[in-house]
Design a protein around this motif. Structure first.
Motif, short mmCIF file in Angstrom:
data_model
loop_
_atom_site.label_atom_id
_atom_site.label_comp_id
_atom_site.label_asym_id
_atom_site.label_seq_id
_atom_site.Cartn_x
_atom_site.Cartn_y
_atom_site.Cartn_z
N THR A 3 44.79 40.30 41.61
CA THR A 3 44.86 40.80 43.03
C THR A 3 43.32 41.09 43.52
O THR A 3 42.28 40.80 42.77
CB THR A 3 45.39 42.25 42.96
N LEU A 4 43.42 40.98 44.93
CA LEU A 4 42.20 40.77 45.63
C LEU A 4 42.03 41.78 46.69
O LEU A 4 42.79 42.12 47.55
CB LEU A 4 42.10 39.36 46.45
N ASN A 5 40.79 42.45 46.44
CA ASN A 5 40.43 43.61 47.46
C ASN A 5 39.02 43.24 47.91
O ASN A 5 38.10 43.03 47.27
CB ASN A 5 40.33 44.83 46.98
N LEU A 6 38.99 42.85 49.30
CA LEU A 6 37.75 42.24 49.77
C LEU A 6 36.71 43.43 49.91
O LEU A 6 35.66 43.23 50.80
CB LEU A 6 37.97 41.56 51.06
N THR A 7 36.84 44.48 49.58
CA THR A 7 35.86 45.69 49.79
C THR A 7 35.10 46.03 48.44
O THR A 7 35.54 46.91 47.75
CB THR A 7 36.52 46.94 50.33
N GLY A 8 33.89 45.38 48.27
CA GLY A 8 32.96 45.74 47.40
C GLY A 8 33.39 45.32 45.74
O GLY A 8 33.02 46.11 44.96
N THR A 9 34.17 44.23 46.00
CA THR A 9 34.69 43.90 44.61
C THR A 9 33.82 42.84 43.83
O THR A 9 34.11 42.54 42.55
CB THR A 9 36.26 43.19 44.77
N GLY A 10 32.86 42.33 44.42
CA GLY A 10 31.99 41.20 43.93
C GLY A 10 32.55 40.00 43.71
O GLY A 10 32.19 39.52 42.53
N LEU A 11 33.30 39.47 44.62
CA LEU A 11 33.89 38.34 44.44
C LEU A 11 32.82 37.08 44.20
O LEU A 11 31.98 37.24 44.65
CB LEU A 11 34.95 37.99 45.46
N ARG A 12 33.32 36.18 43.27
CA ARG A 12 32.29 34.94 43.27
C ARG A 12 32.67 33.85 44.46
O ARG A 12 33.59 33.57 44.23
CB ARG A 12 32.47 34.50 41.71
N CYS A 13 31.43 33.93 45.20
CA CYS A 13 31.77 32.82 46.18
C CYS A 13 30.73 31.66 46.46
O CYS A 13 29.41 32.06 46.39
CB CYS A 13 31.75 33.79 47.52
N GLU A 73 26.44 24.98 38.08
CA GLU A 73 25.39 25.80 38.56
C GLU A 73 25.70 27.20 38.95
O GLU A 73 25.61 28.34 38.34
CB GLU A 73 24.03 25.56 39.29
N VAL A 74 26.47 27.24 39.80
CA VAL A 74 27.39 28.45 40.39
C VAL A 74 28.37 29.12 39.14
O VAL A 74 28.15 30.18 39.22
CB VAL A 74 28.03 28.18 41.55
N VAL A 75 29.03 28.21 38.55
CA VAL A 75 29.67 28.92 37.64
C VAL A 75 29.14 29.33 36.69
O VAL A 75 29.28 30.71 35.99
CB VAL A 75 30.81 27.90 37.12
N ALA A 76 27.91 28.81 36.39
CA ALA A 76 27.04 29.51 35.18
C ALA A 76 26.39 30.73 35.59
O ALA A 76 26.30 31.78 34.69
CB ALA A 76 25.86 28.42 34.81
N ARG A 77 25.97 30.99 36.90
CA ARG A 77 25.32 32.17 37.32
C ARG A 77 26.34 33.13 37.79
O ARG A 77 26.22 34.44 37.21
CB ARG A 77 24.73 31.69 38.63
N LEU A 78 27.47 32.87 38.37
CA LEU A 78 28.47 33.96 38.50
C LEU A 78 29.70 34.14 37.56
O LEU A 78 30.40 35.18 37.71
CB LEU A 78 29.19 33.46 39.91
N GLY A 79 30.01 33.18 36.37
CA GLY A 79 30.75 33.30 35.43
C GLY A 79 31.99 32.75 35.82
O GLY A 79 33.20 33.27 35.13
N GLY A 80 32.19 32.10 36.91
CA GLY A 80 33.43 31.53 37.45
C GLY A 80 33.47 31.49 39.25
O GLY A 80 32.47 31.51 39.82
N LEU A 81 34.67 31.17 39.78
CA LEU A 81 34.38 31.05 41.18
C LEU A 81 36.01 31.64 41.78
O LEU A 81 36.93 31.19 41.04
CB LEU A 81 34.61 29.70 41.66
#
Length: 244
Positions: A3-13, A73-81
């Motif tokens: 599930t997705l909540n765009l308030t402060g969830t720290g999504l990997r973008c 590189e992004v996946v390595a830094r963020l742990g996913g996308l």
């Protein structure tokens, strides 16, 4: 399904084309809302120097190795996308098709369409493995209607629409939505500082240009739970200009 909540969830973008214009506004908006954002753009890009809410990487979307390296590189830094937004694109010259060279046409395809495919190919398996994703490509009203004097650009942006519709069907059951945004005239550096003419504004029912911030807000909605059942769609961003 995640599930997705765009308030402060720290999504990997990952925001491609993030040094200026719509890409920069999108990266700044998502970063300001508490998400983990990495922006990518050409090595020659001039990035904002202060108040940045996102990290920055060099990427050439016409170079598949560069695309793959940045995604890794992004996946390595963020742990996913979770969210990938592609705003990279060029307009090319405004000229009759008889004067547009094959090389100019090919460059428009490589940047605007082939690059979008390369990026999609790199990020979708990552999203599929996680069972969730939001992929958003930028098309144009030119891709829906065609613009005289901009044959290569119109063709490349029409290709984005076909790309999105095909990929959306392929990945719909994987928890991933894939959509496009079709802007009309937006007040960004892509217009090269040219003020709209009275004729330009006459074609827009709202009688004004759109803003990068309005585009960023639409991106945020497409990535939100409110748009979770919408995929393979082209969102209008033209002030009422688009006819379908």
């Amino acid at each position: 399904m995640k599930t997705l909540n765009l308030t402060g969830t720290g999504l990997r973008c990952l925001i491609v084309g993030a040094a200026s214009g719509i890409g920069e506004a999108t990266a700044r908006r998502l970063g300001s809302n508490g998400h983990r954002v990495i922006g990518a753009d050409l090595p020659s890009s001039r990035w904002p120097v202060s108040g940045s809410t996102y990290s920055q990487l060099d990427m050439d979307i016409t170079d598949n190795q560069s695309v793959q390296a940045v995604v890794a590189e992004v996946v390595a830094r963020l742990g996913g996308l979770d969210v990938v937004v592609n705003t990279a694109g060029i307009l090319g010259k405004i000229q009759p098709s008889s004067e547009e060279s094959v090389e100019e046409f090919d460059l428009l395809l490589r940047v605007n369409l082939t690059g979008a495919f390369a990026l999609s190919k790199a990020v979708l398996p990552v999203m599929a493995e996680n069972g969730f994703g939001r992929l958003i490509h930028f098309s144009s009203t030119a891709g829906k209607e065609g613009v005289q004097g901009m044959t290569g650009y119109s063709a490349s942006k029409a290709g984005i629409i076909g790309l999105v519709k095909a990929l959306a069907k392929e990945y719909a059951a994987a928890g991933i939505t894939i959509n496009a945004i079709a802007p009309g005239k937006i007040d960004t550096p892509l217009l090269n500082g040219k003020a709209p003419t009275a004729e330009d504004l006459q074609k827009i029912p709202m009688r004004r240009l759109g803003t990068a911030e309005e585009a960023a807000a639409l991106v945020e909605f497409i990535a939100s739970p409110g748009a979770s059942y919408t995929t393979g769609f082209v969102f209008d961003l033209s002030g009422g200009r688009a006819v379908y």
